[in-house]
Design a protein around this motif. Structure first.
Motif, PDB file in Angstrom:
ATOM      1  N   ILE A  60      81.868  21.248 -66.460  1.00 45.20           N
ATOM      2  CA  ILE A  60      81.263  19.810 -66.014  1.00 45.20           C
ATOM      3  C   ILE A  60      82.285  18.814 -66.835  1.00 45.20           C
ATOM      4  O   ILE A  60      82.666  19.081 -67.891  1.00 45.20           O
ATOM      5  N   ILE A  61      83.043  18.130 -65.744  1.00 48.36           N
ATOM      6  CA  ILE A  61      83.730  16.938 -66.461  1.00 48.36           C
ATOM      7  C   ILE A  61      83.250  15.771 -66.517  1.00 48.36           C
ATOM      8  O   ILE A  61      82.502  15.126 -65.502  1.00 48.36           O
ATOM      9  N   ILE A  62      83.054  15.404 -67.875  1.00 55.16           N
ATOM     10  CA  ILE A  62      82.439  14.047 -68.322  1.00 55.16           C
ATOM     11  C   ILE A  62      83.642  12.995 -68.952  1.00 55.16           C
ATOM     12  O   ILE A  62      84.374  13.392 -69.909  1.00 55.16           O
ATOM     13  N   ARG A  63      83.929  11.915 -68.014  1.00 57.41           N
ATOM     14  CA  ARG A  63      85.054  11.053 -68.279  1.00 57.41           C
ATOM     15  C   ARG A  63      84.324   9.973 -69.258  1.00 57.41           C
ATOM     16  O   ARG A  63      83.323   9.202 -68.866  1.00 57.41           O
ATOM     17  N   ARG A  64      85.295   9.388 -70.173  1.00 64.95           N
ATOM     18  CA  ARG A  64      85.358   8.058 -70.647  1.00 64.95           C
ATOM     19  C   ARG A  64      86.475   7.320 -71.067  1.00 64.95           C
ATOM     20  O   ARG A  64      87.352   7.916 -71.655  1.00 64.95           O
ATOM     21  N   ASN A  65      86.873   6.167 -70.026  1.00 67.22           N
ATOM     22  CA  ASN A  65      87.997   5.701 -70.104  1.00 67.22           C
ATOM     23  C   ASN A  65      88.893   6.897 -69.553  1.00 67.22           C
ATOM     24  O   ASN A  65      88.892   7.447 -68.506  1.00 67.22           O
ATOM     25  N   HIS A  66      90.045   7.153 -70.280  1.00 66.89           N
ATOM     26  CA  HIS A  66      91.034   7.842 -69.937  1.00 66.89           C
ATOM     27  C   HIS A  66      91.000   9.351 -70.913  1.00 66.89           C
ATOM     28  O   HIS A  66      91.949  10.192 -70.686  1.00 66.89           O
ATOM     29  N   GLU A  67      89.715   9.574 -71.199  1.00 68.56           N
ATOM     30  CA  GLU A  67      89.507  10.947 -72.007  1.00 68.56           C
ATOM     31  C   GLU A  67      88.593  11.689 -71.555  1.00 68.56           C
ATOM     32  O   GLU A  67      87.414  11.167 -70.556  1.00 68.56           O
ATOM     33  N   ILE A 117      71.666  12.407 -66.852  1.00 65.32           N
ATOM     34  CA  ILE A 117      72.746  13.015 -66.164  1.00 65.32           C
ATOM     35  C   ILE A 117      72.585  12.716 -64.772  1.00 65.32           C
ATOM     36  O   ILE A 117      71.825  12.773 -63.757  1.00 65.32           O
ATOM     37  N   THR A 118      73.860  12.500 -64.217  1.00 68.04           N
ATOM     38  CA  THR A 118      74.003  12.016 -62.688  1.00 68.04           C
ATOM     39  C   THR A 118      75.383  12.864 -62.312  1.00 68.04           C
ATOM     40  O   THR A 118      76.544  12.902 -62.836  1.00 68.04           O
ATOM     41  N   LEU A 119      74.964  13.841 -61.451  1.00 66.88           N
ATOM     42  CA  LEU A 119      75.861  14.795 -60.932  1.00 66.88           C
ATOM     43  C   LEU A 119      76.861  14.410 -59.681  1.00 66.88           C
ATOM     44  O   LEU A 119      76.186  13.671 -58.908  1.00 66.88           O
ATOM     45  N   ASP A 120      78.174  14.196 -59.427  1.00 64.63           N
ATOM     46  CA  ASP A 120      78.836  13.829 -58.399  1.00 64.63           C
ATOM     47  C   ASP A 120      78.919  15.119 -57.639  1.00 64.63           C
ATOM     48  O   ASP A 120      80.155  15.630 -57.847  1.00 64.63           O
ATOM     49  N   LEU A 121      78.410  15.482 -56.547  1.00 69.18           N
ATOM     50  CA  LEU A 121      78.404  16.733 -55.847  1.00 69.18           C
ATOM     51  C   LEU A 121      79.732  16.714 -55.015  1.00 69.18           C
ATOM     52  O   LEU A 121      80.309  17.721 -54.581  1.00 69.18           O
ATOM     53  N   THR A 122      80.272  15.523 -54.745  1.00 68.94           N
ATOM     54  CA  THR A 122      81.792  15.378 -53.906  1.00 68.94           C
ATOM     55  C   THR A 122      82.912  15.876 -54.682  1.00 68.94           C
ATOM     56  O   THR A 122      83.743  16.024 -54.224  1.00 68.94           O
ATOM     57  N   THR A 123      82.868  16.028 -55.962  1.00 69.00           N
ATOM     58  CA  THR A 123      83.785  16.280 -56.752  1.00 69.00           C
ATOM     59  C   THR A 123      83.802  17.844 -56.997  1.00 69.00           C
ATOM     60  O   THR A 123      84.781  18.590 -57.658  1.00 69.00           O
ATOM     61  N   ASN A 144      84.624  33.062 -61.639  1.00 66.00           N
ATOM     62  CA  ASN A 144      84.770  32.249 -60.640  1.00 66.00           C
ATOM     63  C   ASN A 144      84.237  30.861 -60.954  1.00 66.00           C
ATOM     64  O   ASN A 144      83.040  30.720 -61.392  1.00 66.00           O
ATOM     65  N   PHE A 145      85.157  29.781 -61.171  1.00 64.09           N
ATOM     66  CA  PHE A 145      84.822  28.631 -61.750  1.00 64.09           C
ATOM     67  C   PHE A 145      84.301  27.502 -60.743  1.00 64.09           C
ATOM     68  O   PHE A 145      84.895  27.644 -59.585  1.00 64.09           O
ATOM     69  N   HIS A 146      83.247  26.983 -61.051  1.00 66.38           N
ATOM     70  CA  HIS A 146      82.771  25.773 -60.331  1.00 66.38           C
ATOM     71  C   HIS A 146      82.896  24.460 -61.117  1.00 66.38           C
ATOM     72  O   HIS A 146      82.268  24.288 -62.126  1.00 66.38           O
ATOM     73  N   LEU A 147      83.806  23.322 -60.700  1.00 66.23           N
ATOM     74  CA  LEU A 147      84.000  22.339 -61.438  1.00 66.23           C
ATOM     75  C   LEU A 147      83.282  21.224 -60.604  1.00 66.23           C
ATOM     76  O   LEU A 147      83.350  21.001 -59.710  1.00 66.23           O
ATOM     77  N   LEU A 148      82.554  20.441 -61.601  1.00 65.53           N
ATOM     78  CA  LEU A 148      81.748  19.315 -61.068  1.00 65.53           C
ATOM     79  C   LEU A 148      81.777  18.094 -62.407  1.00 65.53           C
ATOM     80  O   LEU A 148      81.862  18.458 -63.270  1.00 65.53           O
ATOM     81  N   GLU A 149      82.162  16.967 -61.732  1.00 66.15           N
ATOM     82  CA  GLU A 149      82.023  15.779 -62.372  1.00 66.15           C
ATOM     83  C   GLU A 149      80.783  15.337 -62.624  1.00 66.15           C
ATOM     84  O   GLU A 149      79.643  15.221 -61.660  1.00 66.15           O
ATOM     85  N   ALA A 150      80.367  14.604 -63.924  1.00 66.26           N
ATOM     86  CA  ALA A 150      79.180  14.012 -63.931  1.00 66.26           C
ATOM     87  C   ALA A 150      79.183  12.703 -64.701  1.00 66.26           C
ATOM     88  O   ALA A 150      80.051  12.533 -65.568  1.00 66.26           O
ATOM     89  N   THR A 151      78.225  11.874 -64.574  1.00 67.64           N
ATOM     90  CA  THR A 151      77.995  10.535 -65.389  1.00 67.64           C
ATOM     91  C   THR A 151      76.916  10.791 -66.395  1.00 67.64           C
ATOM     92  O   THR A 151      75.804  11.076 -65.722  1.00 67.64           O
TER      93      THR A 151
END
Length: 192
Positions: A60-67, A117-123, A144-151
């Motif tokens: 799960i990719i969690i972004r804050r600004n550029h990090e 948690i809010t998952l962005d399934l389009t990512t 077998n990796f599945h990458l997802l972004e989340a807020t």
């Protein structure tokens, strides 16, 4: 479902395939018992020819600004530490969707409530990597990796430690250190 009737059958399978496990359970390596427990939980499969540990993993990719939030290191019960620099990751359990595994990961690893948690399934992206396992040296593994972004909400601004609260597991990791890192310094290939 575990294809071995006992931990001794697993041990015999490893020996048959010439996979040494003497270093397992030492330093920051997981033990033969840990592999048996992963098989019992359905978190991994072992394939026969060639011998291969197969793992479905969600990151799960969690972004804050550029990090991006990463697990900077793990501390084990024996005092050893393993440096990771990887996004929150979790093995997908049998019958579990990628989204459910991602939510479980963020709840167990970061102590987040579902409402945070809010998952962005389009990512959602997938990729496969074959490598030698860091946890089980000498055991070829396919991830077998599945990458997802989340807020998410409710995370500290800086680095923080979190005790391991994995339910129903005898995971050798006692606690995890989390940190915000620049995107370009992150590894997106995990070795859970």
């Amino acid at each position: 479902m575990n294809q071995f009737s006992s931990i001794h059958a697993l041990e015999a399978w490893l020996q048959k395939h010439g996979i040494g496990y003497d270093a397992w359970g030492k330093d920051s390596n997981k033990s033969l018992r840990n592999l048996w427990q992963e098989l019992e939980a359905g978190e991994v499969q072992l394939k026969e020819s060639p011998p291969l540990r197969v793992v479905e993993v969600v990151q799960i990719i969690i972004r804050r600004n550029h990090e991006i939030l990463v697990e900077a290191e793990q501390e084990f019960a024996n005092g050893q530490r393993r440096f990771r620099n990887q996004p929150p990751s979790e093995k997908v359990k049998p019958g579990e969707s990628i989204q459910d595994a991602a939510r479980r990961c963020l709840q167990e690893e970061l102590g987040l409530e579902l409402e945070a948690i809010t998952l962005d399934l389009t990512t959602h992206r997938q990729h496969q990597t074959n490598t030698n396992s860091i946890s089980y040296p000498g055991l070829p593994s396919q991830y077998n990796f599945h990458l997802l972004e989340a807020t998410v909400s409710g995370l500290p601004e800086g680095e923080f430690w979190r005790e391991n609260e994995t339910e129903g597991s005898v995971d050798p990791v006692l606690r995890h250190r989390w940190a915000w890192r620049p995107r370009e310094s992150i590894k997106f290939i995990a070795n859970p």
